[in-house]
Design a protein around this motif. Structure first.
Motif, PDB file in Angstrom:
ATOM      1  N   ILE A 173     -38.348  -9.838  -8.266  1.00 33.22           N
ATOM      2  CA  ILE A 173     -37.379  -8.600  -8.795  1.00 33.22           C
ATOM      3  C   ILE A 173     -36.303  -9.154  -9.611  1.00 33.22           C
ATOM      4  N   GLY A 174     -36.040 -10.598  -9.698  1.00 33.81           N
ATOM      5  CA  GLY A 174     -34.976 -11.127 -10.489  1.00 33.81           C
ATOM      6  C   GLY A 174     -33.705 -11.024  -9.847  1.00 33.81           C
ATOM      7  N   ALA A 175     -32.691 -11.637 -10.172  1.00 36.55           N
ATOM      8  CA  ALA A 175     -31.326 -11.365  -9.856  1.00 36.55           C
ATOM      9  C   ALA A 175     -30.537 -11.068 -10.930  1.00 36.55           C
ATOM     10  N   ASP A 176     -29.725 -10.245 -10.650  1.00 30.15           N
ATOM     11  CA  ASP A 176     -28.392  -9.701 -11.553  1.00 30.15           C
ATOM     12  C   ASP A 176     -27.373 -10.460 -11.352  1.00 30.15           C
ATOM     13  N   GLY A 177     -27.163 -11.421 -11.987  1.00 29.68           N
ATOM     14  CA  GLY A 177     -25.540 -12.135 -11.921  1.00 29.68           C
ATOM     15  C   GLY A 177     -26.173 -13.340 -10.861  1.00 29.68           C
ATOM     16  N   PRO A 178     -25.076 -14.066 -10.604  1.00 28.92           N
ATOM     17  CA  PRO A 178     -25.315 -15.452  -9.691  1.00 28.92           C
ATOM     18  C   PRO A 178     -25.826 -14.875  -8.137  1.00 28.92           C
ATOM     19  N   ILE A 179     -26.763 -15.902  -7.781  1.00 29.68           N
ATOM     20  CA  ILE A 179     -27.197 -15.722  -6.539  1.00 29.68           C
ATOM     21  C   ILE A 179     -26.249 -16.359  -5.427  1.00 29.68           C
ATOM     22  N   PRO A 180     -25.686 -15.421  -4.383  1.00 30.90           N
ATOM     23  CA  PRO A 180     -24.629 -15.857  -3.767  1.00 30.90           C
ATOM     24  C   PRO A 180     -25.141 -16.747  -2.500  1.00 30.90           C
ATOM     25  N   PHE A 181     -25.072 -18.070  -2.485  1.00 28.34           N
ATOM     26  CA  PHE A 181     -25.381 -18.805  -1.224  1.00 28.34           C
ATOM     27  C   PHE A 181     -24.117 -19.155  -1.046  1.00 28.34           C
ATOM     28  N   THR A 182     -23.108 -18.323  -0.415  1.00 27.38           N
ATOM     29  CA  THR A 182     -21.731 -18.741  -0.289  1.00 27.38           C
ATOM     30  C   THR A 182     -21.577 -19.233   1.245  1.00 27.38           C
ATOM     31  N   ASP A 183     -22.527 -19.385   1.847  1.00 29.64           N
ATOM     32  CA  ASP A 183     -22.119 -20.174   3.320  1.00 29.64           C
ATOM     33  C   ASP A 183     -22.071 -21.696   3.042  1.00 29.64           C
ATOM     34  N   TYR A 184     -22.579 -22.306   1.763  1.00 27.62           N
ATOM     35  CA  TYR A 184     -22.643 -23.707   1.647  1.00 27.62           C
ATOM     36  C   TYR A 184     -21.893 -24.164   0.474  1.00 27.62           C
ATOM     37  N   ASN A 185     -21.409 -25.208   0.366  1.00 28.27           N
ATOM     38  CA  ASN A 185     -20.341 -25.647  -0.721  1.00 28.27           C
ATOM     39  C   ASN A 185     -21.134 -26.305  -1.707  1.00 28.27           C
ATOM     40  N   GLU A 186     -20.693 -26.386  -2.935  1.00 28.55           N
ATOM     41  CA  GLU A 186     -21.506 -26.999  -4.094  1.00 28.55           C
ATOM     42  C   GLU A 186     -21.922 -28.220  -3.826  1.00 28.55           C
ATOM     43  N   ALA A 187     -21.340 -29.082  -3.149  1.00 33.18           N
ATOM     44  CA  ALA A 187     -21.902 -30.479  -3.079  1.00 33.18           C
ATOM     45  C   ALA A 187     -23.324 -30.607  -2.186  1.00 33.18           C
ATOM     46  N   THR A 188     -23.114 -29.551  -1.087  1.00 31.59           N
ATOM     47  CA  THR A 188     -24.623 -29.187  -0.394  1.00 31.59           C
ATOM     48  C   THR A 188     -25.522 -28.867  -1.208  1.00 31.59           C
ATOM     49  N   LEU A 189     -25.392 -27.639  -2.022  1.00 32.07           N
ATOM     50  CA  LEU A 189     -26.404 -26.879  -2.652  1.00 32.07           C
ATOM     51  C   LEU A 189     -26.806 -27.777  -3.598  1.00 32.07           C
ATOM     52  N   LYS A 190     -26.061 -28.398  -4.345  1.00 27.35           N
ATOM     53  CA  LYS A 190     -26.490 -29.315  -5.424  1.00 27.35           C
ATOM     54  C   LYS A 190     -27.515 -30.340  -5.261  1.00 27.35           C
ATOM     55  N   LYS A 191     -27.161 -30.995  -3.926  1.00 31.53           N
ATOM     56  CA  LYS A 191     -27.984 -32.067  -3.277  1.00 31.53           C
ATOM     57  C   LYS A 191     -29.299 -31.486  -2.756  1.00 31.53           C
ATOM     58  N   VAL A 192     -29.202 -30.284  -2.288  1.00 33.33           N
ATOM     59  CA  VAL A 192     -30.471 -29.623  -2.049  1.00 33.33           C
ATOM     60  C   VAL A 192     -31.385 -29.478  -3.149  1.00 33.33           C
ATOM     61  N   PHE A 193     -30.712 -28.568  -4.081  1.00 33.91           N
ATOM     62  CA  PHE A 193     -31.546 -28.354  -5.463  1.00 33.91           C
ATOM     63  C   PHE A 193     -31.816 -29.677  -6.070  1.00 33.91           C
ATOM     64  N   GLU A 194     -31.191 -30.737  -5.948  1.00 33.00           N
ATOM     65  CA  GLU A 194     -31.516 -31.922  -6.548  1.00 33.00           C
ATOM     66  C   GLU A 194     -32.943 -32.600  -6.136  1.00 33.00           C
ATOM     67  N   TYR A 195     -33.045 -32.504  -4.721  1.00 33.62           N
ATOM     68  CA  TYR A 195     -34.262 -32.725  -4.085  1.00 33.62           C
ATOM     69  C   TYR A 195     -35.425 -31.647  -4.499  1.00 33.62           C
ATOM     70  N   CYS A 196     -35.026 -30.438  -5.043  1.00 34.13           N
ATOM     71  CA  CYS A 196     -36.167 -29.480  -5.090  1.00 34.13           C
ATOM     72  C   CYS A 196     -36.436 -29.789  -6.605  1.00 34.13           C
ATOM     73  N   GLU A 197     -35.625 -30.083  -7.528  1.00 34.97           N
ATOM     74  CA  GLU A 197     -35.801 -30.438  -8.768  1.00 34.97           C
ATOM     75  C   GLU A 197     -36.694 -31.658  -8.968  1.00 34.97           C
ATOM     76  N   HIS A 198     -36.577 -32.586  -8.170  1.00 37.49           N
ATOM     77  CA  HIS A 198     -37.348 -33.943  -8.254  1.00 37.49           C
ATOM     78  C   HIS A 198     -38.811 -33.625  -7.461  1.00 37.49           C
ATOM     79  N   SER A 199     -38.922 -32.771  -6.659  1.00 38.01           N
ATOM     80  CA  SER A 199     -40.101 -32.576  -6.102  1.00 38.01           C
ATOM     81  C   SER A 199     -40.954 -31.473  -6.908  1.00 38.01           C
TER      82      SER A 199
END
Lengths: 228, 203
Positions: free
Chosen positions: B42-68
């Protein structure tokens, strides 16, 4: 200093995934920490296919879980076979992992029966056990063994066990399904015939037998070796 | 851009607990089963809120996802010994706090590969220890900590509900947009007919 890791602050399914990556040895150890952890380990539903107890100068417990084998030794405390002391198996005892050379203790002291119950409950095993008696098993008291082990499916008594103790074993563990006797412990012919006439599924008898003994047997499987 | 598409060029905006937003590629984000269940179609209108996790953690997680992204599909846990040099560096450079945050975020986002590797790493840490050593290593939580954990889990459940509501809201909006051309068509036709009628009556 040992690195620490707050495992139980992780979400429950991450904890389960960590435990799924551990071998039965370490699962048993971690299950001893608390009742809650024991329940989590039990919830992995790792089912033991077979549990075997070998009694000699010590008690060896072998639990087959899938392709893994969990082996534990109890009362492996004597170096001199001539000075084997009798053992009270109702007292708390530590278990020893021979494959890892590690002694394991529970947070609450467990006797042999408690260990057996804990292992059967953690690895979801409810069937009767397989029990082997070997040389020097006489240091253990038969009534305590019966109380701890209960009914057995397979009973194997080797020729190293004394006649007196073999008779005791046959008296206390008479409900077994399969019986293997390496030596006839009785002097009177009718006594061994009373054993042979029982409804076992399989009997293995490796001592001398007569045609009369043979005719008495009424079972599915039979292993004889020395006919008179 | 935050529209639904299968192209790996598509970028999604992710919002962290600090309120900061950053881009993540659709291909990386699709490794998250939570994302797939909520936003993929359905897509997302505006930013997707993963507001329980800080930026550093989310960036680290997505760094792994981008790599794999280009790695073959996940087919069950891989032994630590089989991990690539990049993977080992990725794990080794994290301190314990970051490691725990990454596991929590990866568990929430349901990124199987990353969660599995993290859990295998912890299991490895526990191997070879006896009961007393294990008690020391896993630092059993106190009653207060257990209570705090329960509160955090309740908060996370509420956050998950919020994300689900946002997804549902977006879905509703998409449906409204799909209806617009029809309404416009009706209005345009109505206008044309009115104009025609007026010009006819003037004549």
């Amino acid at each position: 200093m040992e690195p620490t890791f707050p495992l139980f602050r992780l979400p429950e399914n991450a904890i389960v995934q960590v435990l799924q990556n551990m071998d039965p040895d370490w699962l048993l150890i971690i299950s001893l920490i608390s009742t809650k952890i024991k329940h989590i380990v039990t919830s992995l539903l790792l089912k033991a296919g077979d549990v075997e107890i070998c009694i000699s100068d010590m008690i060896c417990l072998k639990v087959h879980i899938g392709r893994s084998l969990l082996a534990l030794n109890f009362y492996n405390d004597s170096n001199d076979q001539n000075e084997l002391l009798s053992v009270d198996i109702t007292l708390p005892v530590d278990a020893f992992l021979p494959l890892e050379s590690k002694t394991i203790q529970s947070s609450t002291p467990l006797n042999f029966s408690n260990w057996l119950n804990h292992i059967q409950s953690v690895f979801c095993y409810t069937n009767p056990l397989n029990l082997d008696f070997h040389r020097y098993c006489e240091r253990f008291e038969i009534q305590s063994l019966k109380d701890a082990i209960g009914n057995v499916d397979v009973l194997y008594v080797t020729s190293g066990v004394t006649n007196v103790f073999t008779k005791e074993v046959l008296k206390f563990f008479n409900a077994s399904n399969n019986l293997f006797l390496e030596r006839n412990p009785f002097k009177e012919t009718h006594q061994i015939q009373q054993i042979l006439i029982q409804n076992y599924t399989i009997i293995g008898f490796h001592d001398v037998y007569s045609l009369d003994d043979m005719l008495l047997v009424n079972i599915i499987g039979l292993r004889w070796s020395k006919m008179v | 851009m935050t529209s639904p598409a299968s192209s790996s060029e598509v970028k999604y905006l992710i919002e962290s607990s600090e309120g900061n937003t950053f881009d993540v590629s659709g291909a990386a984000l699709r490794q998250s089963n939570t994302f797939n269940a909520m936003f993929l179609n359905i897509g997302a209108d505006g930013p997707i809120p993963f507001t329980d996790y800080n930026e550093a953690t989310l960036k680290k997680v997505f760094e792994y996802c981008e790599h794999s992204v280009n790695e073959e599909n996940y087919s069950g846990p891989k032994h630590q010994d089989d991990l690539s040099k990049w993977d080992l560096n990725f794990f080794n450079e994290m301190d314990q706090k970051m490691f725990i945050d990454v596991i929590n975020a990866s568990n929430f986002l349901d990124i199987e590969r990353l969660t599995s590797y993290c859990c295998e790493r912890i299991a490895r840490m526990l191997r070879g220890k006896n009961t007393q050593e294990m008690i020391k290593v896993i630092t059993l939580p106190t009653a207060e900590e257990l209570e705090a954990k329960q509160k955090v889990e309740e908060k996370k459940a509420a956050a998950a509900k919020k994300v689900a509501e946002k997804a549902a809201e977006t879905a509703e909006k998409t449906e409204t947009l799909e209806e617009l051309p029809v309404q416009q068509l009706v209005q345009t036709t109505r206008n044309k007919l009115t104009r025609k009628y007026l010009s006819f009556s003037n004549e």
